[in-house]
Design an enzyme around this catalytic site. Sequence first.
Site, PDB file in Angstrom:
ATOM      1  N   GLU A 128       0.826  -1.209   0.000  1.00  0.00           N
ATOM      2  CA  GLU A 128       0.000   0.000   0.000  1.00  0.00           C
ATOM      3  C   GLU A 128       0.862   1.261   0.000  1.00  0.00           C
ATOM      4  O   GLU A 128       0.648   2.173  -0.800  1.00  0.00           O
ATOM      5  CB  GLU A 128      -0.915  -0.008   1.231  1.00  0.00           C
ATOM      6  N   ASP A 154       0.959   4.030  -3.009  1.00  0.00           N
ATOM      7  CA  ASP A 154       0.517   5.401  -2.747  1.00  0.00           C
ATOM      8  C   ASP A 154       1.611   6.414  -3.069  1.00  0.00           C
ATOM      9  O   ASP A 154       1.370   7.395  -3.780  1.00  0.00           O
ATOM     10  CB  ASP A 154       0.099   5.552  -1.271  1.00  0.00           C
ATOM     11  N   SER A 175      -7.405   1.710  -3.702  1.00  0.00           N
ATOM     12  CA  SER A 175      -6.138   2.202  -3.160  1.00  0.00           C
ATOM     13  C   SER A 175      -5.273   2.831  -4.248  1.00  0.00           C
ATOM     14  O   SER A 175      -4.398   3.636  -3.950  1.00  0.00           O
ATOM     15  CB  SER A 175      -5.331   1.038  -2.582  1.00  0.00           C
ATOM     16  N   ILE A 222     -19.312   7.128 -16.477  1.00  0.00           N
ATOM     17  CA  ILE A 222     -19.174   5.676 -16.616  1.00  0.00           C
ATOM     18  C   ILE A 222     -20.584   5.092 -16.532  1.00  0.00           C
ATOM     19  O   ILE A 222     -21.298   5.351 -15.555  1.00  0.00           O
ATOM     20  CB  ILE A 222     -18.310   5.074 -15.479  1.00  0.00           C
ATOM     21  N   GLY A 259     -25.067   9.796 -15.583  1.00  0.00           N
ATOM     22  CA  GLY A 259     -25.020  10.695 -14.432  1.00  0.00           C
ATOM     23  C   GLY A 259     -24.411  10.009 -13.223  1.00  0.00           C
ATOM     24  O   GLY A 259     -23.851   8.909 -13.327  1.00  0.00           O
TER      25      GLY A 259
END
Length: 573
Positions: free
Chosen positions: A283, A287, A494, A536, A554
């Site tokens: 992680e 990041d 993440s 999307i 929307g």
Amino acid sequence: MSFYARLAVPLLFALPTFAAPTLPPDLGPLTLFDELKALPSEWTKASGNASESKLNVKIGLKQSNIQGLEQRLLEVATPGNADYGNWLSKEEIDSYVAPSAVNVALVKTWLALYGITDVTSPTSDWLAFSAPVSTMEALLGTQYDFYTHPSRKGAIPRTTQYSVPLLLHDVIDLVTPTTAFYRNLAPQKSVAAPESKRRTKRQSCTGTTITPKCLYQLYNVTYTSKGSQTVATTELIEVGAVHSDYASFAKQFSISSTLADFTDVSVSGGSNPGTSADEGTLEGNLDTQYMGAIARTFVKNQFLALGPSGESDQDFEDELANLASYLTSTSSPPSVVSTSYGGEEQAFSSSYMTRVCNEFMKAGSAGISVFFSSGDGGVGGNGEPSCNNGFYPVWPAVCPYSTAVGGTMFSSGKEVVANAQTSSGTFTPGGGFSNTFSTPSYQSSQVSKYITYLNGKYNGLYNAKGRGFPDISLASVNYQIVDGGSVEGVLGTSASSPTWAALVSLLNDYRHSQGKATLGFLNPLLYSATTGLNDITSGSNSGCNSKGFSATTGWDPASGLGSINFGKFLSNV
Ligand SMILES: *[C@@H]1O[C@H](CO)[C@@H](O)[C@H](O)[C@H]1NC(C)=O
Ligand SMILES: *[C@@H]1O[C@H](CO)[C@@H](O)[C@H](O)[C@H]1NC(C)=O
């Protein structure tokens, strides 16, 4: 102090016949203050005597005029308002939140009765101290036990309910750690094999393998950073980021030839455990690497290592509160901060979530954009087997003052809601409606359109009056990172959250070049944007044996408002 010892009956209400203890000087009887209705799923009591542990305690003092701050924030964060972008100074924020001196003194008097006198104030509206659990049990008329969860090492001292003197009910927001239970949403390794550097370079970007260069292509990033911004990702629960992995990633994948290293920043005593991280480095590496690579080179890329840290002290909820108080107390905060940790809303009490969400409101008011990933188990939270009792919204994504980021993927060149196999199951983005926070005004028309579209489907499983999340989405499958010296493909929200945050730092950089303020609390801008978002409309966020919410035209809880067309979005800012 035996007089104040825990009452052996549940304190539903202070019944006069109990001769409830009255605390001098007239603080009133100890009265139930907060209660978790049920233990969050899969948490169990562990053996051992919790009374002998020590706790780092924080008390959130009720803020004097939080509604005033909320109203002021909506003014400065709403495009078109005469004050748009006039973010508040620390002093202005303090004028809304600082509790009265009388209230602070009252709480300190209460603590002193239990021998707690070494009390600090990280910001005017918090008190902090450390105390043995046994003292906290007397103070709060409760019992702590050790609890554990299959996904974590060790056990933590927690309680399911606590009391405070009646007179302090209007003075205190919360005492922590008490009733907040937390389980991490970790990124997963992709099942797809990582691409070698050469292959990635030769291939045109179709979105099946994500690199920084590819993200720039997919999202039409036509702008080159001038390096004016400071950006940040966060270290929580002892998950490290590794400098040598960052350097290797920079060499193989960064857009510009050089990428300045990230900086470790200690917050509330935390430190980056680096390679010795208990919980791995996937992680932290993801990041820092994507935040740095997308925000570009000379940008200051901070890794905020959040305390408290210690063996029995993987206290997500305290670390989050510390993040917020850091953002509003430091003299040079980042303009965007992304956190890829969260837990099921059911695992936290509403008083805790409300207060910590108010802290993010303060950060937004100071001109900081706060991003959280929306979760990786669709409507099933952390991967619940059943949603018979309702869907599982994800905290802190549900906080209306966070910008919650969902995940997409590319299928035959089309961007759809992510749905990908991992080594441990299926990843779809978290999304739905909060049971704690009501629909904020900035999204109410879009959310009510979606409720109409649902036409009764899932009635009873979600809160139609709740804050809808996520707000936005971005590619989230098969990000190439370097972890432990080798290239890995990873997936999850993440990945999309730090990337969106980095793109916003580019928008801030552009605004800086125009002499304008940062974008700060972003959601009113996002929901009023007329260009620059890719809607999307395919896929759904399945989870717990349910298809979950479907994407449609929307806003929808599977993909939010969609992803970004950066070049076009620039015209909004
Ligand atoms: C737990 O520890 C406390 C403090 O040392 C002690 O007073 C208490 O009796 C212990 N409880 C049990 C069940 O052993
Ligand atoms: C990319 O952004 C530019 C503006 O910078 C715009 O003119 C162009 O149409 C956009 N490209 C696509 C494919 O949307």
